[in-house]
Write a protein that holds these residues in place. Structure first.
Motif, PDB file in Angstrom:
ATOM      1  N   THR A 177       0.830  -1.209   0.000  1.00  0.00           N
ATOM      2  CA  THR A 177       0.000   0.000   0.000  1.00  0.00           C
ATOM      3  C   THR A 177       0.862   1.255   0.000  1.00  0.00           C
ATOM      4  O   THR A 177       0.568   2.223  -0.707  1.00  0.00           O
ATOM      5  N   ALA A 178       1.946   1.243   0.778  1.00  0.00           N
ATOM      6  CA  ALA A 178       2.843   2.401   0.821  1.00  0.00           C
ATOM      7  C   ALA A 178       3.482   2.653  -0.532  1.00  0.00           C
ATOM      8  O   ALA A 178       3.797   3.803  -0.876  1.00  0.00           O
ATOM      9  N   GLY A 179       3.675   1.591  -1.332  1.00  0.00           N
ATOM     10  CA  GLY A 179       4.263   1.751  -2.659  1.00  0.00           C
ATOM     11  C   GLY A 179       3.246   1.983  -3.755  1.00  0.00           C
ATOM     12  O   GLY A 179       3.587   1.932  -4.941  1.00  0.00           O
ATOM     13  N   GLY A 180       1.988   2.245  -3.385  1.00  0.00           N
ATOM     14  CA  GLY A 180       0.956   2.513  -4.383  1.00  0.00           C
ATOM     15  C   GLY A 180       0.422   1.259  -5.042  1.00  0.00           C
ATOM     16  O   GLY A 180      -0.168   1.334  -6.124  1.00  0.00           O
ATOM     17  N   GLY A 181       0.618   0.094  -4.406  1.00  0.00           N
ATOM     18  CA  GLY A 181       0.174  -1.162  -4.990  1.00  0.00           C
ATOM     19  C   GLY A 181      -0.877  -1.853  -4.159  1.00  0.00           C
ATOM     20  O   GLY A 181      -1.432  -1.283  -3.207  1.00  0.00           O
ATOM     21  N   THR A 182      -1.163  -3.104  -4.521  1.00  0.00           N
ATOM     22  CA  THR A 182      -2.153  -3.911  -3.818  1.00  0.00           C
ATOM     23  C   THR A 182      -1.621  -5.324  -3.638  1.00  0.00           C
ATOM     24  O   THR A 182      -0.664  -5.729  -4.315  1.00  0.00           O
ATOM     25  N   VAL A 183      -2.271  -6.075  -2.765  1.00  0.00           N
ATOM     26  CA  VAL A 183      -1.934  -7.485  -2.585  1.00  0.00           C
ATOM     27  C   VAL A 183      -3.233  -8.243  -2.364  1.00  0.00           C
ATOM     28  O   VAL A 183      -4.142  -7.753  -1.674  1.00  0.00           O
ATOM     29  N   SER A 184      -3.336  -9.419  -2.950  1.00  0.00           N
ATOM     30  CA  SER A 184      -4.530 -10.248  -2.808  1.00  0.00           C
ATOM     31  C   SER A 184      -4.114 -11.710  -2.778  1.00  0.00           C
ATOM     32  O   SER A 184      -2.972 -12.062  -3.095  1.00  0.00           O
ATOM     33  N   VAL A 185      -5.061 -12.575  -2.413  1.00  0.00           N
ATOM     34  CA  VAL A 185      -4.779 -14.007  -2.341  1.00  0.00           C
ATOM     35  C   VAL A 185      -5.954 -14.769  -2.940  1.00  0.00           C
ATOM     36  O   VAL A 185      -7.113 -14.382  -2.775  1.00  0.00           O
ATOM     37  N   ASP A 186      -5.648 -15.839  -3.682  1.00  0.00           N
ATOM     38  CA  ASP A 186      -6.676 -16.726  -4.211  1.00  0.00           C
ATOM     39  C   ASP A 186      -6.087 -18.140  -4.273  1.00  0.00           C
ATOM     40  O   ASP A 186      -5.095 -18.433  -3.600  1.00  0.00           O
ATOM     41  N   ALA A 187      -6.664 -19.007  -5.074  1.00  0.00           N
ATOM     42  CA  ALA A 187      -6.201 -20.399  -5.158  1.00  0.00           C
ATOM     43  C   ALA A 187      -5.095 -20.527  -6.196  1.00  0.00           C
ATOM     44  O   ALA A 187      -5.133 -19.901  -7.257  1.00  0.00           O
ATOM     45  N   SER A 188      -4.098 -21.336  -5.875  1.00  0.00           N
ATOM     46  CA  SER A 188      -2.988 -21.566  -6.800  1.00  0.00           C
ATOM     47  C   SER A 188      -3.336 -22.679  -7.784  1.00  0.00           C
ATOM     48  O   SER A 188      -4.402 -23.296  -7.713  1.00  0.00           O
ATOM     49  N   ARG A 189      -2.417 -22.963  -8.698  1.00  0.00           N
ATOM     50  CA  ARG A 189      -2.618 -24.033  -9.682  1.00  0.00           C
ATOM     51  C   ARG A 189      -2.706 -25.412  -9.024  1.00  0.00           C
ATOM     52  O   ARG A 189      -3.226 -26.356  -9.610  1.00  0.00           O
ATOM     53  N   TRP A 190      -2.159 -25.513  -7.792  1.00  0.00           N
ATOM     54  CA  TRP A 190      -2.176 -26.801  -7.069  1.00  0.00           C
ATOM     55  C   TRP A 190      -3.224 -26.784  -5.949  1.00  0.00           C
ATOM     56  O   TRP A 190      -3.145 -27.587  -5.020  1.00  0.00           O
ATOM     57  N   ASP A 191      -4.169 -25.800  -6.031  1.00  0.00           N
ATOM     58  CA  ASP A 191      -5.213 -25.639  -5.016  1.00  0.00           C
ATOM     59  C   ASP A 191      -4.648 -25.182  -3.681  1.00  0.00           C
ATOM     60  O   ASP A 191      -5.307 -25.316  -2.635  1.00  0.00           O
ATOM     61  N   GLY A 192      -3.439 -24.651  -3.717  1.00  0.00           N
ATOM     62  CA  GLY A 192      -2.878 -24.045  -2.510  1.00  0.00           C
ATOM     63  C   GLY A 192      -3.213 -22.555  -2.476  1.00  0.00           C
ATOM     64  O   GLY A 192      -4.264 -22.122  -2.959  1.00  0.00           O
ATOM     65  N   ALA A 193      -2.311 -21.770  -1.924  1.00  0.00           N
ATOM     66  CA  ALA A 193      -2.501 -20.322  -1.840  1.00  0.00           C
ATOM     67  C   ALA A 193      -1.640 -19.624  -2.883  1.00  0.00           C
ATOM     68  O   ALA A 193      -0.491 -20.006  -3.108  1.00  0.00           O
ATOM     69  N   ARG A 194      -2.221 -18.600  -3.501  1.00  0.00           N
ATOM     70  CA  ARG A 194      -1.461 -17.795  -4.468  1.00  0.00           C
ATOM     71  C   ARG A 194      -1.623 -16.327  -4.069  1.00  0.00           C
ATOM     72  O   ARG A 194      -2.725 -15.784  -4.069  1.00  0.00           O
ATOM     73  N   PHE A 195      -0.494 -15.716  -3.739  1.00  0.00           N
ATOM     74  CA  PHE A 195      -0.469 -14.303  -3.385  1.00  0.00           C
ATOM     75  C   PHE A 195      -0.005 -13.504  -4.591  1.00  0.00           C
ATOM     76  O   PHE A 195       1.022 -13.844  -5.198  1.00  0.00           O
ATOM     77  N   VAL A 196      -0.761 -12.433  -4.939  1.00  0.00           N
ATOM     78  CA  VAL A 196      -0.437 -11.607  -6.094  1.00  0.00           C
ATOM     79  C   VAL A 196      -0.257 -10.168  -5.595  1.00  0.00           C
ATOM     80  O   VAL A 196      -1.172  -9.578  -5.033  1.00  0.00           O
ATOM     81  N   VAL A 197       0.933  -9.629  -5.834  1.00  0.00           N
ATOM     82  CA  VAL A 197       1.249  -8.246  -5.477  1.00  0.00           C
ATOM     83  C   VAL A 197       1.355  -7.435  -6.763  1.00  0.00           C
ATOM     84  O   VAL A 197       2.115  -7.806  -7.673  1.00  0.00           O
ATOM     85  N   ALA A 198       0.589  -6.363  -6.859  1.00  0.00           N
ATOM     86  CA  ALA A 198       0.627  -5.475  -8.006  1.00  0.00           C
ATOM     87  C   ALA A 198       1.310  -4.181  -7.615  1.00  0.00           C
ATOM     88  O   ALA A 198       0.886  -3.508  -6.658  1.00  0.00           O
ATOM     89  N   LEU A 199       2.384  -3.821  -8.340  1.00  0.00           N
ATOM     90  CA  LEU A 199       3.122  -2.596  -8.059  1.00  0.00           C
ATOM     91  C   LEU A 199       3.292  -1.812  -9.363  1.00  0.00           C
ATOM     92  O   LEU A 199       3.420  -2.396 -10.442  1.00  0.00           O
TER      93      LEU A 199
END
Length: 438
Positions: A412-434
Motif C-alpha cells: 500500500t505504501a508503494g501505491g500497490g495492492t496485494v490479494s490471495v486466491d487459489a494456486s494451480r495446485w489448489d494451494g494459496a497464491r499471493f499476487v502483489v501489483a506494483l
C-alpha cells in the motif's frame, strides 16, 4: 460571548444580507425619487408652456387686451424697460407692480411662500408675456414620497435583518445540534451516531459525513484496542516462557542446565525481537514515514528469494520471473518478497512458484504453493495483524501473525495492492501489483 455571537455565521450572514439590501434600496429609492421628480417637473413645465402658448395667441396685441379678465392666474406683460405694462388680477394682488423675472425655458421661484414655475414668451413690440404657475401640489407630492421612502426603507431593512436572522438561525439549528452531539461523543462512546435530519439537504449530508467519520473512528479504535491486546499477548508469551524457565532453574537447579536455559532465552529473545521489529515497521508504515526510494530490479530480488528457498531444500519454480523495475525502498521490497516466500514455504507440501510479470504500467509478483490454501472467507482477514489460521495456531508454525500485515502495508505504501486466491495446485497464491517505474 457577545463578541463571539457577532462573529458567528448567523450574524455575518444577517449583516451581509442587510447591507446588500440596504444598498439596493437606497439606490432604488434615490433613483425612484429622481425619476418621479423629473417626471412631475416635466409635466408641470409642459402644462405651463401649453398655457403660455394659449395666452400668447390670446393676448398678443397692443396693451395686452383682456389680461385683467384672467382668473386664478398670475400673468404679466413686461415692457422692454422691465416695467409691468399689464397684469392679471391675481398678479396685481400678489405682486403689485413687481415684475416677474424673464427666464429662458422654465424657472422655479417662491412667490408669497408658494413655489411657482415661471415661463415667458415674446410678444409683438418687444413685450414679454410671463406666466407663473403654482406647483405646490407637485412639491407636496414629492415631499410625501420622500417621507414614505424615509420610513419604508429602514422598516424594510429591519424586516430583512429579522427575517434573515430567523431563517439562518433555523437553518443552522441542526448544525448546532450536530455540534453538541459530536461534542458529547468520547472515546468510550464511539458507538453513538448523529441524528440525520429528513431534509435531504446539505445539513443531512453533513450529518451523514459525520456518521461515516465516526464509523471510521470507531473501527480504528476497535482495531487499535484489538491490536494492543494482541500485541500485549504476543509480547507476554516469550517473556513468560523466559521467566518460567528462569524460575524453574532457580527453584530446581538439577532439572535444567545453563545451556538449556540459554537456548530458551536466546530463542524467545529472538522471537521477542522479531515481534518488536515488526511492530515498529508497521508503525512506520502507518505513519507514512519517508523511505529511501530508488530504482529496484524486482526480478533480482525475486531470484534472490528463489536461491534462498532452494538452499533450504524447497522445490521452487522461478521460470516465470521476467525483468521488471519499480521505484521503492529496496529493504522494504525485499522484506515483502521474503515474507511471502517464507509464508509459502511454511505452508507448502514441497512446491513453491515465484513469478514476476510486467503488464502495461504494472508488474505482478506471484508467489504460490501447493499447501492447504486459504479459505475464501478468510482471504481478507489474513492480512490483519496477529491473525493466524487454525492450522497455524502454533507459534512455531504460524509465526507472530504480522508477516502478511507487513506485506500489505509495504504494498500500500508503494501505491500497490496485494490479494490471495487459489494456486494451480489448489494451494494459496499471493499476487502483489506494483506500478512500474517510468
Amino acid at each position: 460571548m457577545a463578541s463571539r455571537a457577532w462573529r458567528s455565521v448567523r450574524a455575518r450572514t444577517t449583516f451581509g444580507a442587510t447591507l446588500v439590501v440596504a444598498v439596493a434600496l437606497l439606490i432604488g429609492a434615490f433613483s425612484f425619487y429622481g425619476i418621479l421628480s423629473s417626471s412631475i417637473h416635466a409635466s408641470a413645465e409642459r402644462a405651463a408652456e401649453q398655457r403660455l402658448d394659449e395666452l400668447t395667441e390670446r393676448l398678443d396685441g397692443p396693451g395686452g387686451r383682456g389680461i385683467d379678465t384672467l382668473d386664478d392666474e398670475i400673468v404679466q406683460i413686461i415692457a422692454p424697460d422691465g416695467s409691468v405694462r399689464a397684469a392679471s388680477e391675481d398678479a396685481l394682488d400678489d405682486l403689485g407692480s413687481t415684475a416677474l423675472p424673464i427666464v429662458d425655458g422654465a424657472s422655479t421661484r417662491t412667490i408669497d411662500r408658494t413655489p411657482m414655475l415661471i415661463v415667458s414668451d415674446d410678444l409683438h413690440g418687444d413685450e414679454t408675456l410671463v406666466l407663473a404657475v403654482p406647483i405646490e401640489d407637485a412639491v407636496e407630492t414629492l415631499s410625501t414620497v420622500a417621507i414614505l421612502l424615509a420610513v419604508a426603507v429602514p422598516l424594510l431593512l429591519v424586516l430583512v435583518a429579522v427575517t434573515t436572522w430567523l431563517v439562518v438561525g433555523r437553518a443552522l439549528r441542526p448544525v448546532t445540534r450536530i455540534r453538541r452531539e459530536v461534542d458529547g461523543i468520547t472515546a468510550e462512546h464511539l458507538h453513538r451516531r448523529v441524528e440525520v435530519p429528513p431534509s435531504s439537504d446539505e445539513i443531512a449530508a453533513l450529518a451523514t459525513t459525520m456518521n461515516r467519520m465516526l464509523d471510521r473512528l470507531d473501527a480504528s479504535a476497535t482495531a487499535q484496542r484489538r491490536f494492543v491486546s494482541d500485541a500485549s499477548h504476543e509480547l507476554r508469551s516469550p517473556l513468560a516462557t523466559i521467566r518460567q524457565h528462569a524460575e524453574l532453574a532457580q527453584a530446581h537447579p538439577a532439572t535444567t542446565s545453563i545451556d538449556e536455559l540459554a537456548e530458551v532465552v536466546s530463542d524467545e529473545g529472538l522471537r521477542l525481537q522479531g515481534i518488536v521489529e515488526s511492530l515498529l515497521l508497521l508503525a512506520r508504515l502507518d505513519e507514512g514515514a519517508g523511505t529511501h526510494d530508488e530504482a529496484v530490479d524486482l526480478d533480482d530480488v525475486a531470484l534472490g528469494e528463489v536461491r534462498r528457498l532452494r538452499s533450504r531444500g524447497v522445490d521452487v519454480d522461478g521460470t516465470g520471473i521476467a525483468a521488471a523495475r519499480v521505484v521503492g525502498d529496496p529493504r522494504l521490497l525485499g522484506q515483502l518478497l521474503r515474507n511471502l516466500a517464507d509464508n509459502a514455504a511454511r505452508h507448502s507440501a514441497g512446491r513453491v512458484a515465484i513469478s514476476v510479470i510486467p503488464q502495461g504500467s504494472w508488474v505482478f509478483v506471484t508467489i504460490e504453493d501447493d499447501g492447504a490454501g486459504v479459505p475464501e472467507s478468510e482471504r481478507e482477514r489474513i492480512f490483519e495483524r496477529f491473525v493466524r489460521l487454525d492450522e497455524a495456531r502454533s507459534r512455531d508454525a504460524g509465526g507472530s501473525g504480522l508477516g502478511l500485515a507487513i506485506v500489505r502495508g509495504i504494498a500500500t505504501a508503494g501505491g500497490g495492492t496485494v490479494s490471495v486466491d487459489a494456486s494451480r495446485w489448489d494451494g494459496a497464491r499471493f499476487v502483489v501489483a506494483l506500478p512500474l517505474s517510468d
